[in-house]
Design an enzyme around this catalytic site. Structure first.
Site, PDB file in Angstrom:
ATOM      1  N   ARG A 166       0.829  -1.206   0.000  1.00  0.00           N
ATOM      2  CA  ARG A 166       0.000   0.000   0.000  1.00  0.00           C
ATOM      3  C   ARG A 166       0.866   1.260   0.000  1.00  0.00           C
ATOM      4  O   ARG A 166       0.565   2.251   0.663  1.00  0.00           O
ATOM      5  CB  ARG A 166      -0.960   0.019   1.192  1.00  0.00           C
ATOM      6  N   SER A 240     -10.947   0.357   2.926  1.00  0.00           N
ATOM      7  CA  SER A 240     -10.160  -0.131   4.067  1.00  0.00           C
ATOM      8  C   SER A 240      -9.455   1.048   4.729  1.00  0.00           C
ATOM      9  O   SER A 240      -8.661   1.742   4.093  1.00  0.00           O
ATOM     10  CB  SER A 240      -9.135  -1.161   3.595  1.00  0.00           C
ATOM     11  N   GLU A 336      -4.611   3.996   6.265  1.00  0.00           N
ATOM     12  CA  GLU A 336      -4.370   3.798   4.839  1.00  0.00           C
ATOM     13  C   GLU A 336      -4.685   5.014   3.976  1.00  0.00           C
ATOM     14  O   GLU A 336      -3.903   5.344   3.098  1.00  0.00           O
ATOM     15  CB  GLU A 336      -5.159   2.579   4.351  1.00  0.00           C
TER      16      GLU A 336
END
Length: 340
Positions: A166, A240, A336
């Site tokens: 990520r 997420s 995130e």
């Protein structure tokens, strides 16, 4: 082609979390030449603009004094092939899921595990999006950018992008400097399904599918995501909210002794990736709210805007969840979404 700036533009509809935000200067970009023109005219000065894609992985403040550039560069095409791969190029403003389904319809599989991830093609490398055993970088050949300091067009390969879990160059020193304008993918001609994740295998089995096609895998993943994740058109969210933490094998073993049901996936280097949603649920936050935000009842990994939330509300809940997970498991969760 000149660029027209708009003043004091509300960005509520440009971020899926639905946070209120006003951009003091906003422009929509439809060609790479416009970015080069702005850079060479010195529009950005010493301050970096905010590059806006689909707004699906973004937590906006109430005001943005910097320039906001909405990347709407379109186009998708097969640009070549060899014995092993199809090479498919897409403009940064293309909708990611629509692009994935188009590649499958055209008979070029390889991205099906990333079906239904919100956002644009240009945003995908920034986050190095991933799901169900596949990361975007595994299929990327190269991408095209404009250097917003010089206006030069720069092509980057895999190594130059510095992909991680990520993560990428574009979340660090490349943030606000390089605007992605197109991405070229390398899609395998000798395709094999990636179905090692239990949810995918169970969904295919429930459908009576033993030998899945790429569309079968895509359809299964779409069904799973629709069950687990809230529709941002109905309830604000950024997907997420926390990264799945990667911990050492020794810490995983210690946690496993205390929590035998803890889910984990071994990484290539021997470390273990834990399921952040499971940690959050065990810490008591699944379906629980704090003010106008909460952790979604269908998937504890997703934070949702129940209505009227600000970034301050989001930060307060995030810090509380992080503290509770750290206290229970000794694991620090990392947010995130990007926070300009």
């Amino acid at each position: 082609m000149s660029v027209t700036f708009q003043q004091d533009v509300p960005l509520d509809r440009y971020n899926t979390f639905g946070l209120p935000c006003v951009a003091r200067r906003y422009a929509e970009i439809i060609t790479p030449a416009q970015l080069s023109e702005l850079a060479r005219a010195g529009e950005f000065g010493s301050r970096s603009p905010l590059i806006l894609g689909g707004g699906s992985n973004l937590l906006l403040p109430a005001e943005l004094d910097d320039i906001v550039l909405k990347i709407s560069i379109r186009g998708r095409e097969l640009i070549g092939s060899d014995d092993d791969h199809h090479f498919v190029r897409a403009g940064a403003g293309e909708n990611w899921h629509d692009f994935v389904r188009w590649t499958l319809d055209m008979g070029w599989p390889g991205l099906e595990n990333l079906s239904l991830i919100p956002g644009t093609v240009g945003a995908a490398p920034v986050q190095n999006i991933g799901a169900y055993g596949l990361e975007m970088c595994e299929r990327m050949l190269m991408l095209e950018t404009v250097d917003l300091r010089s206006g030069a067009r720069v092509t980057m390969d895999f190594d130059a992008c510095r992909f991680g879990y990520r993560d990428s160059l574009f979340k660090h020193e490349g943030a606000g400097r390089f605007a992605i304008t197109a991405v070229t993918f390398r899609l395998p001609k000798r395709w094999t399904p990636l179905t090692r994740y239990l949810d995918v295998a169970k969904e295919l089995a429930a459908r009576g599918i033993i030998d899945p096609t790429p569309l079968d895998v895509s359809d299964a993943i779409i069904a799973i995501r629709l069950r687990k994740l809230p529709d941002p058109e109905k309830i604000g969210n950024a997907g997420s909210f926390f990264k799945n933490p990667v911990v050492s094998a020794s810490l995983h073993d210690a946690l496993l002794a205390r929590f035998p049901a803890i889910p984990a996936h071994r990484q290539f280097d021997g470390s273990m990736k834990l399921a952040a949603g499971w940690l959050i649920e065990q810490a008591g936050w699944k379906g629980r709210d704090l003010g106008p935000v909460g952790m979604f009842e269908g998937q504890a990994l997703v934070m949702v805007n129940r209505g009227g939330a600000t970034r301050l509300d989001v930060q307060k809940l995030a810090e509380t969840v992080q503290a509770d997970v750290l206290d229970k498991f000794g694991v620090r969760l990392e947010i995130e979404p990007v926070q300009p």
